[in-house]
Design an enzyme around this catalytic site. Structure first.
Site, PDB file in Angstrom:
ATOM      1  N   ASN A   1      76.148 107.303  21.715  1.00 39.53           N
ATOM      2  CA  ASN A   1      74.828 106.681  21.634  1.00 39.53           C
ATOM      3  C   ASN A   1      74.954 105.360  20.879  1.00 39.53           C
ATOM      4  OD1 ASN A   1      71.561 107.241  20.269  1.00 39.53           O
ATOM      5  ND2 ASN A   1      72.067 106.727  22.380  1.00 39.53           N
TER       6      ASN A   1
ATOM      7  N   GLY B   1      75.342  98.213  15.706  1.00 43.40           N
ATOM      8  CA  GLY B   1      76.171  98.509  14.547  1.00 43.40           C
ATOM      9  C   GLY B   1      77.567  98.956  14.940  1.00 43.40           C
ATOM     10  N   HIS B   2      77.654  99.796  15.971  1.00 41.51           N
ATOM     11  CA  HIS B   2      78.977 100.215  16.451  1.00 41.51           C
ATOM     12  C   HIS B   2      79.773  99.035  16.995  1.00 41.51           C
ATOM     13  CE1 HIS B   2      76.784 104.189  16.889  1.00 41.51           C
ATOM     14  NE2 HIS B   2      77.863 104.552  16.221  1.00 41.51           N
TER      15      HIS B   2
ATOM     16  N   GLN C   1      79.513 119.242  11.742  1.00 38.82           N
ATOM     17  CA  GLN C   1      78.831 118.464  10.713  1.00 38.82           C
ATOM     18  C   GLN C   1      77.318 118.562  10.812  1.00 38.82           C
ATOM     19  OE1 GLN C   1      80.699 114.746  12.275  1.00 38.82           O
ATOM     20  NE2 GLN C   1      78.718 113.795  11.824  1.00 38.82           N
TER      21      GLN C   1
ATOM     22  N   GLY D   1      81.407 102.111   9.451  1.00 41.17           N
ATOM     23  CA  GLY D   1      80.270 101.388   8.913  1.00 41.17           C
ATOM     24  C   GLY D   1      79.925 101.881   7.524  1.00 41.17           C
TER      25      GLY D   1
ATOM     26  N   LYS E   1      76.853 101.924   6.360  1.00 40.27           N
ATOM     27  CA  LYS E   1      75.497 102.484   6.265  1.00 40.27           C
ATOM     28  C   LYS E   1      75.557 103.857   5.612  1.00 40.27           C
ATOM     29  CE  LYS E   1      73.403 104.208   9.896  1.00 40.27           C
ATOM     30  NZ  LYS E   1      72.951 105.603   9.586  1.00 40.27           N
TER      31      LYS E   1
ATOM     32  N   GLN F   1      79.843 108.765   3.164  1.00 40.82           N
ATOM     33  CA  GLN F   1      80.848 109.200   4.126  1.00 40.82           C
ATOM     34  C   GLN F   1      82.119 108.378   3.997  1.00 40.82           C
ATOM     35  OE1 GLN F   1      80.178 110.198   8.532  1.00 40.82           O
ATOM     36  NE2 GLN F   1      80.888 108.082   8.630  1.00 40.82           N
TER      37      GLN F   1
ATOM     38  N   SER G   1      70.830 102.639  13.757  1.00 44.24           N
ATOM     39  CA  SER G   1      71.169 104.061  13.724  1.00 44.24           C
ATOM     40  C   SER G   1      70.756 104.700  15.030  1.00 44.24           C
ATOM     41  CB  SER G   1      70.451 104.765  12.565  1.00 44.24           C
ATOM     42  OG  SER G   1      70.622 106.172  12.644  1.00 44.24           O
TER      43      SER G   1
ATOM     44  N   ARG H   1      69.612 107.535  15.249  1.00 43.85           N
ATOM     45  CA  ARG H   1      68.393 108.308  14.977  1.00 43.85           C
ATOM     46  C   ARG H   1      67.129 107.450  14.972  1.00 43.85           C
ATOM     47  NH1 ARG H   1      72.448 111.283  12.458  1.00 43.85           N
ATOM     48  NH2 ARG H   1      72.390 113.500  12.968  1.00 43.85           N
TER      49      ARG H   1
END
Length: 280
Positions: A32, A36-37, A61, A147, A149, A153, A185, A187
């Site tokens: 998706n 950003g990717h 996860q 990233g 963001k 992580q 994102s 989401r």
């Protein structure tokens, strides 16, 4: 761009691409893909000869009542974006191959994974670390690009690489944002039109809190309380808003100079995360 879905084909393709000593940068994703990717792919090109991406929606996860089944899967559109950015190889493994039976092994980076998102999503970072280590062992990259963001992580994976002596250089890329400051994102797709208008408030509140710290405000508890109140007024349900040391993500004290403010909040169906780094 070539697409492979099993380990044998991945290894064969990588052997061919690596001829002449060419280096590999790896960008693991759950698909998706958004702007950003694409920033990660661009950065990967700057740091290696070959760019490899993966798309795998990792079940371990996701916690109970989280959005595994509803997570957007847009493989054909993702491929078009990766081709446009010059990605040479895409790896799309399936769940049975990534978690063969008996599935008994997990990677647990202690303590740091219990803070912030780890407190809200128990086991989440075990799933993240486990799948990333599996992918690292399969791709064997020289460089891995993530990233920032999800700052926590990145710190978890960076620590895993250090602790396990993995010969991989970790690169963190600043968060890609829309013009109004909302972090890119997957989401964000869950936001209604009204929620999308409200969503940039999360970044504004982070920036205002950072500015207050830089201007000399020392009462982190008060700043945190005010930020949560503002999030609630903007229509969010705050999960956490924490002013932390950048080194280890522990709560920041008066003597700490390199900070990161980490935040997560629900807005409708979407759980949005963001952060901002602050130097005092």
């Amino acid at each position: 761009m070539k697409t492979v879905s099993n380990l044998a084909d991945l290894r064969a393709s990588l052997d061919e691409l690596r001829q002449g000593g060419r280096t590999v940068a790896f960008v693991p994703t759950m698909g998706n893909l958004h702007e950003g990717h694409m920033r990660l792919i661009t950065e990967a090109h700057k740091n290696a000869d070959i760019v490899v991406a993966s798309i795998f929606v990792n079940p371990t996860q996701f916690g109970e009542n989280e959005d595994l089944s509803g997570y957007p899967r847009t493989l054909e559109e993702d491929k078009k974006k990766l081709i446009a950015e010059g990605c040479q190889l895409l790896y799309t493994p399936n769940t049975a191959d990534m978690y063969p039976e008996p599935d008994l092994t997990r990677v647990d980076v202690k303590h740091i994974t219990t803070l912030h998102c780890g407190a809200s999503r128990p086991g989440h970072f075990v799933g993240v670390a486990t799948i990333v280590l599996k992918l690292f062992n399969q791709v064997r990259p020289d460089v891995a690009v993530f990233g920032l963001k999800d700052f926590q992580q990145f710190k978890v994976l960076e620590l895993m690489v250090q602790n396990l002596f993995l010969p991989i250089r970790m690169i963190g890329v600043d968060t890609g944002r829309a013009d109004d400051g909302l972090a890119h994102s997957s989401r964000n797709n869950y936001l209604t039109a009204d929620e999308r208008e409200r969503a940039p408030a999360l970044n504004r509140i982070l920036r205002d809190t950072a500015a207050a710290i830089q201007s000399g405000e020392h009462s982190f508890a008060q700043l945190t309380r005010q930020a949560k109140e503002r999030l609630t007024e903007a229509g969010f349900t705050p999960d956490y808003f924490n002013i932390s040391r950048r080194l280890d993500l522990e709560p920041a004290g008066d003597d700490d100079r390199e900070l990161v403010i980490l935040a997560a909040a629900f807005l409708g169906r979407a759980r949005l995360i963001d952060n901002i780094q602050v130097d005092r």
